[in-house]
Structures are given as structure tokens and as C-alpha cells.
Design a protein around this motif. Sequence first.
Motif, PDB file in Angstrom:
ATOM      1  N   LEU A   1     119.326  -2.049  66.621  1.00  0.00           N
ATOM      2  CA  LEU A   1     118.853  -0.680  66.605  1.00  0.00           C
ATOM      3  C   LEU A   1     117.463  -0.688  65.995  1.00  0.00           C
ATOM      4  CD1 LEU A   1     120.067   2.064  67.393  1.00  0.00           C
ATOM      5  CD2 LEU A   1     120.658   2.378  65.007  1.00  0.00           C
ATOM      6  N   SER A   2     116.500  -0.096  66.698  1.00  0.00           N
ATOM      7  CA  SER A   2     115.126  -0.040  66.213  1.00  0.00           C
ATOM      8  C   SER A   2     114.574   1.352  66.494  1.00  0.00           C
ATOM      9  CB  SER A   2     114.280  -1.104  66.907  1.00  0.00           C
ATOM     10  OG  SER A   2     112.925  -1.017  66.501  1.00  0.00           O
ATOM     11  N   ALA A   3     114.192   2.045  65.456  1.00  0.00           N
ATOM     12  CA  ALA A   3     113.628   3.397  65.580  1.00  0.00           C
ATOM     13  C   ALA A   3     114.537   4.317  66.388  1.00  0.00           C
ATOM     14  CB  ALA A   3     112.232   3.334  66.182  1.00  0.00           C
ATOM     15  N   GLY A   4     115.832   4.193  66.165  1.00  0.00           N
ATOM     16  CA  GLY A   4     116.798   5.049  66.834  1.00  0.00           C
ATOM     17  C   GLY A   4     117.106   4.682  68.269  1.00  0.00           C
TER      18      GLY A   4
ATOM     19  N   ASP B   1     116.038   4.196  76.318  1.00  0.00           N
ATOM     20  CA  ASP B   1     115.657   5.580  76.039  1.00  0.00           C
ATOM     21  C   ASP B   1     116.880   6.306  75.474  1.00  0.00           C
ATOM     22  OD1 ASP B   1     115.151   8.383  76.276  1.00  0.00           O
ATOM     23  OD2 ASP B   1     113.655   7.971  77.797  1.00  0.00           O
ATOM     24  N   PRO B   2     116.729   7.005  74.340  1.00  0.00           N
ATOM     25  CA  PRO B   2     117.878   7.711  73.757  1.00  0.00           C
ATOM     26  C   PRO B   2     118.488   8.739  74.708  1.00  0.00           C
ATOM     27  CG  PRO B   2     116.054   7.662  72.207  1.00  0.00           C
ATOM     28  CD  PRO B   2     115.536   7.130  73.516  1.00  0.00           C
TER      29      PRO B   2
ATOM     30  N   PHE C   1     125.693   2.721  67.016  1.00  0.00           N
ATOM     31  CA  PHE C   1     125.518   1.282  66.844  1.00  0.00           C
ATOM     32  C   PHE C   1     126.648   0.706  65.993  1.00  0.00           C
ATOM     33  CE2 PHE C   1     123.580  -2.625  65.115  1.00  0.00           C
ATOM     34  CZ  PHE C   1     123.297  -3.255  66.318  1.00  0.00           C
ATOM     35  N   ALA C   2     127.069   1.433  64.970  1.00  0.00           N
ATOM     36  CA  ALA C   2     128.199   0.969  64.142  1.00  0.00           C
ATOM     37  C   ALA C   2     129.459   0.828  64.997  1.00  0.00           C
ATOM     38  CB  ALA C   2     128.429   1.929  62.982  1.00  0.00           C
ATOM     39  N   ALA C   3     129.692   1.773  65.888  1.00  0.00           N
ATOM     40  CA  ALA C   3     130.847   1.692  66.786  1.00  0.00           C
ATOM     41  C   ALA C   3     130.701   0.509  67.738  1.00  0.00           C
ATOM     42  CB  ALA C   3     131.003   2.994  67.561  1.00  0.00           C
TER      43      ALA C   3
ATOM     44  N   ASP D   1     123.958  10.462  67.328  1.00  0.00           N
ATOM     45  CA  ASP D   1     123.530   9.724  66.131  1.00  0.00           C
ATOM     46  C   ASP D   1     123.494   8.227  66.438  1.00  0.00           C
ATOM     47  OD1 ASP D   1     123.123   8.495  63.715  1.00  0.00           O
ATOM     48  OD2 ASP D   1     124.689   9.577  62.666  1.00  0.00           O
ATOM     49  N   PRO D   2     122.310   7.649  66.608  1.00  0.00           N
ATOM     50  CA  PRO D   2     122.219   6.239  66.979  1.00  0.00           C
ATOM     51  C   PRO D   2     122.859   5.288  65.967  1.00  0.00           C
ATOM     52  CG  PRO D   2     120.017   7.212  66.791  1.00  0.00           C
ATOM     53  CD  PRO D   2     121.008   8.284  66.515  1.00  0.00           C
TER      54      PRO D   2
END
Length: 113
Positions: A50-53, A91-92, A12-14, A7-8
Motif C-alpha cells: 500500500l502506497s499513498a492509499g 486507481d482507488p 490491505f489488512a484484509a 478505507d485502503p
Amino acid sequence: MAVDRTDPEHRFAALVEELKDLPGVRPPAAGRRRFGADALTADGHIFAMLSAGRLVLKLPRARVDDLVAAGAGAHFDAGKGKPMREWLALDPAADLPWPQLAREAHAFVHGSA
């Protein structure tokens, strides 16, 4: 607490929580709705967002070129049709440590401010 690596938004929150005390860092501002509102900044300059995951980082051009060549991501395009040379959209699927890369981005931005 374990971070959900799939979960991006949670990742990112972490990341924000981990980096919020670095010199000059300002976490995302709640409620703001403009470009960069959901980004980590150092001395007023965006270094991670964060942009588009995807985690997007500002890094030296040569570092971005190396990561792109290694298949870790692509040059970030902010929707203007022109990839940005010092911005990487990770890349995710890339198995790279977000905190380490974000610290590199912070050092780059904070050192040039």
C-alpha cells in the motif's frame, strides 16, 4: 466481517489476512520502518504493498500496460521520477478485485523467484 472498501488500510489488512498462507508469503513486519516494511513479500520479493492509499502490485509488464490502458491505474513511481514497468499503482476508484490481482502478483513473483 465486511471490509470497508473505502478505507485502503483496512482493505490491505484484509488482503494480508487472506493471502498470508500462500506459498513463500511473508506478511508485513510490525515495527519496521524501511521500504517494503508494509508490503506482502513472496520468497523475499515484494508483490503487493500500500502506497499513498493505493494498492501497488508487481505484475508482468504486458499486464500492467493493459491495466494502465484500461484506466485502472498508472505505472508506479517510487519517487525517483521514473515509472516502473512491472509495477501498477491501482486507481482507488477502479472497481477491480484486490485479492484476484494480488494473487496474480504473487504467482508472478513466486514463479520467477
